[in-house]
Scaffold this active site. Structure first.
Site, PDB file in Angstrom:
ATOM      1  N   GLY A  94       0.812  -1.203   0.000  1.00  0.00           N
ATOM      2  CA  GLY A  94       0.000   0.000   0.000  1.00  0.00           C
ATOM      3  C   GLY A  94       0.846   1.254   0.000  1.00  0.00           C
ATOM      4  O   GLY A  94       0.500   2.262  -0.630  1.00  0.00           O
ATOM      5  N   ASP A 297      -0.572  -0.240  13.134  1.00  0.00           N
ATOM      6  CA  ASP A 297       0.239  -1.442  12.922  1.00  0.00           C
ATOM      7  C   ASP A 297       0.602  -2.141  14.226  1.00  0.00           C
ATOM      8  O   ASP A 297       1.070  -3.287  14.204  1.00  0.00           O
ATOM      9  CB  ASP A 297       1.513  -1.094  12.152  1.00  0.00           C
ATOM     10  CG  ASP A 297       1.246  -0.834  10.675  1.00  0.00           C
ATOM     11  OD1 ASP A 297       0.161  -1.218  10.197  1.00  0.00           O
ATOM     12  OD2 ASP A 297       2.109  -0.252  10.005  1.00  0.00           O
ATOM     13  N   LYS A 396       6.655 -10.385   3.652  1.00  0.00           N
ATOM     14  CA  LYS A 396       6.243  -9.045   3.246  1.00  0.00           C
ATOM     15  C   LYS A 396       7.028  -7.968   3.986  1.00  0.00           C
ATOM     16  O   LYS A 396       7.352  -6.925   3.413  1.00  0.00           O
ATOM     17  CB  LYS A 396       4.742  -8.860   3.491  1.00  0.00           C
ATOM     18  CG  LYS A 396       4.185  -7.566   2.911  1.00  0.00           C
ATOM     19  CD  LYS A 396       2.679  -7.540   3.019  1.00  0.00           C
ATOM     20  CE  LYS A 396       2.095  -6.443   2.152  1.00  0.00           C
ATOM     21  NZ  LYS A 396       2.483  -5.098   2.598  1.00  0.00           N
TER      22      LYS A 396
END
Length: 418
Positions: A94, A297, A396
């Site tokens: 993103g 997060d 990731k």
């Protein structure tokens, strides 16, 4: 790759990976500069590879002279170019997508963005509304986003002026504009129409801009004055250790591990450094509220802590978690409940009633790196083994997570190298 974790203690020292959030920002500034920058302590996670690939597609030269080092030959503070419209594959990042949409408009022609997973489903409305107001064509079709300033190759698609974005969707939209607007030929103002959430990430952006010689002054809360005709200067820098991923080792310690977390910058502008303060807030018994608007997060590691603390934890302002790699509000609750926690989800809230221990079981990593790492940490408090399906998704942001976990004494079955 599916892994099974045998509950047990973790003990030893660990250095979390470099900050993905900072690395994105330094790479982008270096690629826009008029020279050669060398960045060290770079972890080539999938998201960072996406940003490097996109900047290469825009014309920057990317070289890797040694492990953990990237040398970037910048675009010279302008990427106006003739030729085919670039195709920018953002992977599942993103940050890459939202940072580069305004930058790609400096091409002066057309740019196409692609991605995989849930990326192209994630909200882009703030840009869409803003750019259509400015006369920039915006088209989403078959998983591809096309933007076109319609100005040809002799004029920029973006013009100096005032740009207004909502501050409660994602700070990433502000970062993208803060990188592009200084290169225009006149001053601009970037304004938030709502209170700006995830403020720490905007601070990281402003810090990166200053480091590369670019200024943007916050004249009042959520309003940024940005002079035009600025130039990014090349720099040689090391990426800081990541506080967001360090938070999982904080959670491990909360659940009984003895992990020495090393190489963290206590004066960092990374917003997630507040994990230390929140750790002690959760360590005290009793009911507690935690506002996630500035630290989304941190939700997974905080939720792992909340699952086994003495008291009820109510996380609020968490709605943006629904548009991460997974619907993270739902997947946090579903994962922890599958392990024996007591979690409930509201529209933008998450509530966990603490329990003495968790049972264990099988959970799906949901193609979400932070969910898989949360499950691994939660296994410390489980009575029975924990199986994580699709555990490779940690690549990731933390490619060597499972190897760090085992180096600390964790017993993990099913690991596959690479």
């Amino acid at each position: 790759m599916d892994v099974t974790i045998v509950p047990g203690t973790l003990k030893g020292a660990v250095t979390p990976p470099p900050s993905k959030s900072q690395a994105h920002r330094l790479i982008l500034a270096a690629a826009l500069s008029g020279g050669v920058s060398t960045l060290s302590n770079v972890d080539f996670s999938q998201d960072i590879e996406a940003t490097l690939g996109c900047m290469a597609a825009l014309g920057a030269s990317i070289q890797r002279p040694e492990p953990g080092v990237v040398e970037i030959h910048g675009l010279g503070n302008s990427i106006v170019q003739a030729g085919p419209a670039p195709i920018l594959d953002c992977g599942e990042s993103g940050s890459t997508l939202r940072f580069l949409i305004p930058v790609a408009l400096l091409v002066g022609g057309e740019a196409h963005f692609t991605g995989w997973g849930r990326l192209m489903e994630r909200p882009l409305t703030p840009y869409e509304d803003l750019f259509q107001e400015k006369g920039i064509t915006w088209k989403r079709e078959n998983g591809v986003l096309s933007v076109d300033g319609g100005r040809g190759y002799d004029a920029l698609a973006l013009e100096p002026g005032e740009y207004v974005l909502p501050g409660n969707v994602s700070s990433q939209f502000f970062t993208g504009m803060l990188y592009a607007l200084p290169l225009l030929d006149g001053p601009s103002v970037l304004r938030s129409s709502t209170p700006l959430e995830s403020r720490g990430y905007v601070d990281m952006t402003l810090d990166a801009l200053r480091t590369f010689g670019v200024t943007a002054e916050e004249t009042e809360p959520g309003v940024f004055a940005i002079p035009g005709n600025q130039h990014y200067q090349p720099r040689n820098l090391a990426v800081e250790t990541d506080w967001s991923n360090a938070a999982f080792w904080y959670a491990a310690n909360f659940l009984g591990a003895q992990v020495d977390i090393r190489n963290l910058n206590l004066d960092s502008v990374q917003g997630d450094r507040q994990i230390g303060t929140l750790y002690w807030k959760l360590a005290r018994p009793g009911d507690v509220d935690i506002d996630l608007s500035q630290c989304p997060d941190l939700a997974p590691p905080l939720a792992a802590m909340a699952a086994v603390r003495k008291g009820t934890t109510h996380f609020v302002n968490a709605g943006r978690l629904r548009m991460k790699e997974s619907d993270r509000l739902e997947t946090i609750a579903r994962t922890l409940n599958a392990l024996g926690a007591k979690a409930q989800v509201g529209e933008d809230t998450l509530t966990l009633e603490g329990t003495d221990h968790l049972a264990g079981g099988t959970v799906d990593g949901c193609n979400d790196h932070r969910i898989a790492m949360m499950a691994a940490v939660a296994a410390i408090a489980c009575k029975q083994p924990v199986t994580v399906l699709g555990a490779e998704c940690v690549k990731k942001s933390y490619p060597h997570f499972w190897w760090d976990y085992t180096a600390l004494g964790g017993e993990v079955h099913g690991l596959v190298s690479g």
